[in-house]
Design an enzyme around this catalytic site. Structure first.
Site, PDB file in Angstrom:
ATOM      1  N   ASP A   3      41.093  35.690  -7.308  1.00 37.54           N
ATOM      2  CA  ASP A   3      40.455  35.003  -8.423  1.00 37.54           C
ATOM      3  C   ASP A   3      39.166  34.294  -7.991  1.00 37.54           C
ATOM      4  OD1 ASP A   3      40.467  34.537 -11.061  1.00 37.54           O
ATOM      5  OD2 ASP A   3      42.064  33.051 -11.059  1.00 37.54           O
ATOM      6  N   ASN A  42      35.814  35.534  -8.596  1.00 38.25           N
ATOM      7  CA  ASN A  42      34.616  36.366  -8.370  1.00 38.25           C
ATOM      8  C   ASN A  42      33.534  36.053  -9.393  1.00 38.25           C
ATOM      9  OD1 ASN A  42      35.952  38.369  -6.359  1.00 38.25           O
ATOM     10  ND2 ASN A  42      37.341  38.257  -8.089  1.00 38.25           N
ATOM     11  N   ARG A  64      28.289  38.947 -12.960  1.00 36.66           N
ATOM     12  CA  ARG A  64      29.689  38.978 -12.511  1.00 36.66           C
ATOM     13  C   ARG A  64      29.938  40.138 -11.549  1.00 36.66           C
ATOM     14  NH1 ARG A  64      33.350  36.140 -15.270  1.00 36.66           N
ATOM     15  NH2 ARG A  64      35.042  37.527 -14.701  1.00 36.66           N
ATOM     16  N   ASN A  80      43.654  41.835 -18.024  1.00 38.24           N
ATOM     17  CA  ASN A  80      42.244  42.086 -17.664  1.00 38.24           C
ATOM     18  C   ASN A  80      41.831  43.449 -18.187  1.00 38.24           C
ATOM     19  OD1 ASN A  80      42.542  40.862 -14.224  1.00 38.24           O
ATOM     20  ND2 ASN A  80      42.036  39.734 -16.061  1.00 38.24           N
TER      21      ASN A  80
HETATM   22  C1  FPP Z   1      39.882  37.932 -11.673  1.00 41.98           C
HETATM   23  O1  FPP Z   1      38.999  36.890 -11.450  1.00 41.98           O
HETATM   24  C2  FPP Z   1      39.624  39.077 -10.772  1.00 41.98           C
HETATM   25  C3  FPP Z   1      39.455  40.352 -11.199  1.00 41.98           C
HETATM   26  C4  FPP Z   1      39.529  40.726 -12.630  1.00 41.98           C
HETATM   27  C5  FPP Z   1      39.127  41.482 -10.300  1.00 41.98           C
HETATM   28  C6  FPP Z   1      39.280  41.320  -8.821  1.00 41.98           C
HETATM   29  C7  FPP Z   1      38.598  42.467  -8.192  1.00 41.98           C
HETATM   30  C8  FPP Z   1      37.913  42.467  -7.055  1.00 41.98           C
HETATM   31  C9  FPP Z   1      37.841  41.313  -6.142  1.00 41.98           C
HETATM   32  C10 FPP Z   1      37.153  43.686  -6.700  1.00 41.98           C
HETATM   33  C11 FPP Z   1      37.550  44.310  -5.417  1.00 41.98           C
HETATM   34  C12 FPP Z   1      38.734  45.115  -5.498  1.00 41.98           C
HETATM   35  C13 FPP Z   1      38.768  46.439  -5.658  1.00 41.98           C
HETATM   36  C14 FPP Z   1      40.050  47.097  -5.377  1.00 41.98           C
HETATM   37  C15 FPP Z   1      37.617  47.227  -6.054  1.00 41.98           C
HETATM   38  P1  FPP Z   1      37.498  36.798 -11.954  1.00 41.98           P
HETATM   39  O2  FPP Z   1      36.666  37.472 -10.978  1.00 41.98           O
HETATM   40  O3  FPP Z   1      37.432  37.218 -13.357  1.00 41.98           O
HETATM   41  O4  FPP Z   1      37.182  35.302 -11.754  1.00 41.98           O
HETATM   42  P2  FPP Z   1      36.628  34.134 -12.680  1.00 41.98           P
HETATM   43  O5  FPP Z   1      37.896  33.509 -13.168  1.00 41.98           O
HETATM   44  O6  FPP Z   1      35.886  33.280 -11.720  1.00 41.98           O
HETATM   45  O7  FPP Z   1      35.752  34.651 -13.774  1.00 41.98           O
END
Ligand code: FPP
Length: 241
Positions: free
Chosen positions: A2, A4, A15, A50
């Protein structure tokens, strides 16, 4: 994995840049897990929610990134003896991504040093519900005797979950300061130790992993007993994260 999106936002970036950076963290953490002797590491890459609710451009980007990642990291998996596997409903992913997953899975199938498990289009409640439906189907088709349902045990039930070989994780790490399990491994993590950090996933580095593991090994795990700790040999779990 979480944080990213937040990592990108605080830098005024899209993003998608956060996800690219997150994929780098995934590689670093997987390799370090292997060096530390972790037997299984499961990464929550994409929840069912998601997959259904994020904008389609973002999902398309994530699918492309996943495909690139799977191809690019094959040497890393093979050099480190890591077997790739997944949990979640893969059948809903684009056909080319399913194909790349299958190729990577079969290429690494004989690796025996560590399991890297990606949770993709995964939800723990859905996983448990699917297991219950499968058991009902077996009863309906006469493979389970309806008079002997009390013979279904925790262990035999777990064999109907997404990965029948999966061991319960010893430690669950959540990044970006969220104090929730968010539909991740609800059955499997009943006795897992939790480690929550404010680090955003792209910033989560080997020293943070080591800190979590060091803290974990100092904890007394009781599994509901009143003893001062239970010997690790006799405890459930697997050396998994
Ligand atoms: C949720 O937090 C994370 C995701 C929806 C995706 C996580 C995916 C990766 C780290 C990509 C790498 C992995 C592969 C297998 C390609 P968010 O990123 O939406 O966080 P936020 O809550 O800060 O918006």
């Amino acid at each position: 994995m979480d944080g990213n999106g937040r990592w990108a936002r605080t830098r005024g970036l899209l993003r998608m840049r956060g996800y690219e950076e997150g994929a780098g963290a995934l590689r670093r953490i997987t390799t370090r897990c292997r060096e530390l002797g972790v037997s299984e590491a499961t990464f929550f890459a994409l929840s069912t929610e998601n997959y259904q609710r994020r904008p389609s451009a973002e999902i398309r980007f994530l699918m492309k990134l996943l495909k690139t990642y799977l191809i690019r990291e094959r040497p890393m998996l093979m050099e480190n003896g890591i077997r790739l596997t997944t949990i979640g409903d893969i059948s809903a992913l684009p056909a080319d991504v399913q194909e790349t997953l299958e190729e990577t899975r079969s290429l690494s199938a004989d690796n025996d040093q560590m399991v890297m498990r990606l949770a993709l289009n995964y939800g723990s409640r859905q996983e448990i519900l699917t297991a219950v439906r499968r058991i009902c189907q077996e009863v309906k088709e006469g493979r389970i005797d309806p008079e002997r349902l009390n013979e279904i045990t925790e262990d035999s039930f777990a064999a109907y979950l997404g990965d029948p070989q999966m061991k319960d994780p010893d430690l669950v790490i959540r990044t970006a300061g969220e104090y929730r399990l968010s539909n991740f491994l609800l059955w499997q993590s009943s006795y897992s130790e939790l480690w929550i950090t404010n680090e955003l996933w792209p910033d989560f580095d080997v020293e943070h992993l080591e800190q979590a593991v060091e803290d974990f090994v100092s904890r007394d795990r009781k599994y509901g007993a009143v003893l001062d700790g239970v010997s690790r040999e006799n405890s459930p779990g697997s050396g998994g994260i």
